[in-house]
Write a protein that holds these residues in place. Structure first.
Motif, PDB file in Angstrom:
ATOM      1  N   SER A  86       0.846  -1.206  -0.042  1.00 40.13           N
ATOM      2  CA  SER A  86      -0.039   0.061   0.054  1.00 40.13           C
ATOM      3  C   SER A  86       0.766   1.167  -0.174  1.00 40.13           C
ATOM      4  N   PRO A  87       1.093   1.806  -1.170  1.00 43.55           N
ATOM      5  CA  PRO A  87       1.948   2.805  -1.383  1.00 43.55           C
ATOM      6  C   PRO A  87       1.430   4.294  -0.567  1.00 43.55           C
ATOM      7  N   ARG A  88       2.137   5.159   0.062  1.00 41.02           N
ATOM      8  CA  ARG A  88       1.545   6.235   0.912  1.00 41.02           C
ATOM      9  C   ARG A  88       1.461   7.293  -0.082  1.00 41.02           C
ATOM     10  N   ILE A  89       2.246   7.277  -1.298  1.00 44.29           N
ATOM     11  CA  ILE A  89       2.073   8.492  -2.306  1.00 44.29           C
ATOM     12  C   ILE A  89       1.823   7.855  -3.753  1.00 44.29           C
ATOM     13  N   TYR A  90       0.992   8.604  -4.166  1.00 43.82           N
ATOM     14  CA  TYR A  90       0.530   8.407  -5.508  1.00 43.82           C
ATOM     15  C   TYR A  90       0.111   9.366  -6.589  1.00 43.82           C
ATOM     16  N   ASP A  91      -0.139   9.281  -7.694  1.00 38.16           N
ATOM     17  CA  ASP A  91      -0.515  10.325  -8.680  1.00 38.16           C
ATOM     18  C   ASP A  91      -1.943   9.866  -9.193  1.00 38.16           C
ATOM     19  N   SER A  92      -2.659  10.754  -8.778  1.00 37.34           N
ATOM     20  CA  SER A  92      -4.303  10.272  -9.057  1.00 37.34           C
ATOM     21  C   SER A  92      -4.284  10.504 -10.694  1.00 37.34           C
ATOM     22  N   THR A  93      -3.493  10.994 -11.369  1.00 36.95           N
ATOM     23  CA  THR A  93      -3.816  11.071 -12.870  1.00 36.95           C
ATOM     24  C   THR A  93      -3.385   9.697 -13.636  1.00 36.95           C
ATOM     25  N   LYS A  94      -2.785   8.744 -12.971  1.00 34.83           N
ATOM     26  CA  LYS A  94      -2.172   7.547 -13.416  1.00 34.83           C
ATOM     27  C   LYS A  94      -2.933   6.576 -12.933  1.00 34.83           C
ATOM     28  N   PRO A  95      -2.756   5.410 -13.796  1.00 39.63           N
ATOM     29  CA  PRO A  95      -3.409   4.256 -13.057  1.00 39.63           C
ATOM     30  C   PRO A  95      -2.919   3.994 -11.743  1.00 39.63           C
ATOM     31  N   MET A  96      -3.589   3.524 -10.668  1.00 40.65           N
ATOM     32  CA  MET A  96      -3.059   2.946  -9.443  1.00 40.65           C
ATOM     33  C   MET A  96      -2.302   1.922  -9.660  1.00 40.65           C
ATOM     34  N   VAL A  97      -1.157   1.496  -8.836  1.00 37.58           N
ATOM     35  CA  VAL A  97      -0.370   0.455  -8.600  1.00 37.58           C
ATOM     36  C   VAL A  97      -0.256   0.209  -6.938  1.00 37.58           C
ATOM     37  N   GLY A  98      -0.226  -1.248  -6.795  1.00 42.16           N
ATOM     38  CA  GLY A  98      -0.116  -1.560  -5.513  1.00 42.16           C
ATOM     39  C   GLY A  98      -1.698  -1.854  -5.017  1.00 42.16           C
ATOM     40  N   SER A  99      -1.602  -2.059  -3.623  1.00 41.11           N
ATOM     41  CA  SER A  99      -3.115  -2.324  -2.840  1.00 41.11           C
ATOM     42  C   SER A  99      -3.408  -0.767  -2.432  1.00 41.11           C
ATOM     43  N   ASN A 100      -4.755  -0.968  -2.485  1.00 36.22           N
ATOM     44  CA  ASN A 100      -5.416   0.347  -2.050  1.00 36.22           C
ATOM     45  C   ASN A 100      -5.759   0.373  -0.533  1.00 36.22           C
ATOM     46  N   SER A 101      -5.416  -0.899   0.209  1.00 33.01           N
ATOM     47  CA  SER A 101      -5.932  -1.030   1.466  1.00 33.01           C
ATOM     48  C   SER A 101      -5.210   0.075   2.450  1.00 33.01           C
ATOM     49  N   VAL A 102      -5.994   0.518   3.448  1.00 39.57           N
ATOM     50  CA  VAL A 102      -5.570   1.454   4.307  1.00 39.57           C
ATOM     51  C   VAL A 102      -4.462   0.837   5.467  1.00 39.57           C
ATOM     52  N   GLN A 103      -3.567   1.616   5.403  1.00 39.86           N
ATOM     53  CA  GLN A 103      -2.642   1.042   6.531  1.00 39.86           C
ATOM     54  C   GLN A 103      -2.996   1.737   7.990  1.00 39.86           C
ATOM     55  N   GLY A 104      -2.863   0.767   9.174  1.00 43.11           N
ATOM     56  CA  GLY A 104      -3.322   1.165  10.256  1.00 43.11           C
ATOM     57  C   GLY A 104      -2.327   1.674  11.143  1.00 43.11           C
ATOM     58  N   LEU A 105      -1.298   2.596  10.462  1.00 46.47           N
ATOM     59  CA  LEU A 105      -0.043   3.323  11.216  1.00 46.47           C
ATOM     60  C   LEU A 105      -0.227   4.679  11.308  1.00 46.47           C
ATOM     61  N   PRO A 106       0.104   5.130  12.367  1.00 46.45           N
ATOM     62  CA  PRO A 106      -0.340   6.663  12.919  1.00 46.45           C
ATOM     63  C   PRO A 106       0.601   7.461  11.660  1.00 46.45           C
ATOM     64  N   PHE A 107       1.517   7.253  10.893  1.00 45.95           N
ATOM     65  CA  PHE A 107       2.508   7.789  10.015  1.00 45.95           C
ATOM     66  C   PHE A 107       2.289   7.296   8.664  1.00 45.95           C
ATOM     67  N   ALA A 108       0.887   6.851   8.232  1.00 47.02           N
ATOM     68  CA  ALA A 108       0.419   6.552   6.811  1.00 47.02           C
ATOM     69  C   ALA A 108      -0.407   7.078   6.214  1.00 47.02           C
ATOM     70  N   THR A 109      -0.699   8.536   6.648  1.00 48.03           N
ATOM     71  CA  THR A 109      -1.821   9.401   5.882  1.00 48.03           C
ATOM     72  C   THR A 109      -0.837   9.383   4.188  1.00 48.03           C
ATOM     73  N   PRO A 110      -1.900   8.848   3.536  1.00 47.65           N
ATOM     74  CA  PRO A 110      -1.284   8.822   2.045  1.00 47.65           C
ATOM     75  C   PRO A 110      -1.572  10.242   1.510  1.00 47.65           C
ATOM     76  N   ILE A 111      -0.462  10.461   0.459  1.00 46.94           N
ATOM     77  CA  ILE A 111      -0.348  11.757  -0.177  1.00 46.94           C
ATOM     78  C   ILE A 111      -0.777  11.469  -1.581  1.00 46.94           C
ATOM     79  N   ILE A 112      -2.097  12.155  -1.945  1.00 48.94           N
ATOM     80  CA  ILE A 112      -2.565  12.153  -3.435  1.00 48.94           C
ATOM     81  C   ILE A 112      -2.013  13.306  -4.134  1.00 48.94           C
ATOM     82  N   LEU A 113      -1.387  13.023  -5.270  1.00 47.89           N
ATOM     83  CA  LEU A 113      -0.918  14.315  -6.196  1.00 47.89           C
ATOM     84  C   LEU A 113      -2.114  14.090  -7.295  1.00 47.89           C
TER      85      LEU A 113
END
Length: 182
Positions: free
Chosen positions: A155-182
């Motif tokens: 589950s990547p923490r940074i991704y480009d919303s204009t490109k096809p998603m890669v990896g898992s989109n599951s939410v990580q249960g970590l306090p430092f894992a807020t995703p960055i969506i560009l």
């Protein structure tokens, strides 16, 4: 440890990145630019630097100096930090210290580079193998399989919303894992 371990290997690349302003040293002049060079901006920059130093001193009780001040700057500026030192993050969390909302790890940036086409699958797999060979942290999903084999489970923490998603989109249960969506 990392500087002693890798300093000579990355010195030229770091100098180039600094010269091209790809990376910058966080100092008073950079904060002055960030907040604007007005009197109010100067006051805000000075106060922010003081807060970073203060929090950095606290965090350095539990993590090495570089990690402590990197995370302190990220927290005080509400920005992500970049670290592959999971031991330091665990030490901070175990001691009830604040951590940044997002800490990007090496594989977050690797997956992002793959997603945007900056690195090929083969490049990413060579990188994964190098990390493993150098006994650096490699997420479990990539340890016994190729890069592309582990990717659906990461589950990547940074991704480009204009490109096809890669990896898992599951939410990580970590306090430092807020995703960055560009």
């Amino acid at each position: 440890a990392s500087n002693r371990r890798y300093g000579a290997r990355i010195k030229a690349e770091v100098k180039k990145a600094l010269a091209n302003s790809l990376i910058r040293v966080l100092d008073q002049s950079l904060l002055d630019q960030h907040y604007g060079n007005s009197p109010a901006g100067g006051i805000a920059a000075y106060a922010t630097m003081a807060e970073i130093y203060s929090l950095g001193r606290v965090l350095s009780r539990y993590a090495d100096t570089g990690e402590a001040y990197t995370h302190a700057a990220a927290i005080k500026m509400d920005a992500p930090s970049l670290s592959n030192d999971r031991t330091a993050l665990n030490a901070l969390l175990n001691n009830r210290c604040e951590v940044p909302k997002t800490v990007l790890q090496t594989f977050d940036t690797l997956v992002f580079c793959y997603q945007v086409g900056a690195m090929t699958e083969a490049d990413c797999d060579r990188f994964r193998q190098t990390m493993f060979a150098n006994k650096e942290y490699v997420p479990a999903c990539f340890r016994r399989v190729s890069f592309i084999g582990g990717l659906p489970h990461y589950s990547p923490r940074i991704y480009d919303s204009t490109k096809p998603m890669v990896g898992s989109n599951s939410v990580q249960g970590l306090p430092f894992a807020t995703p960055i969506i560009l």
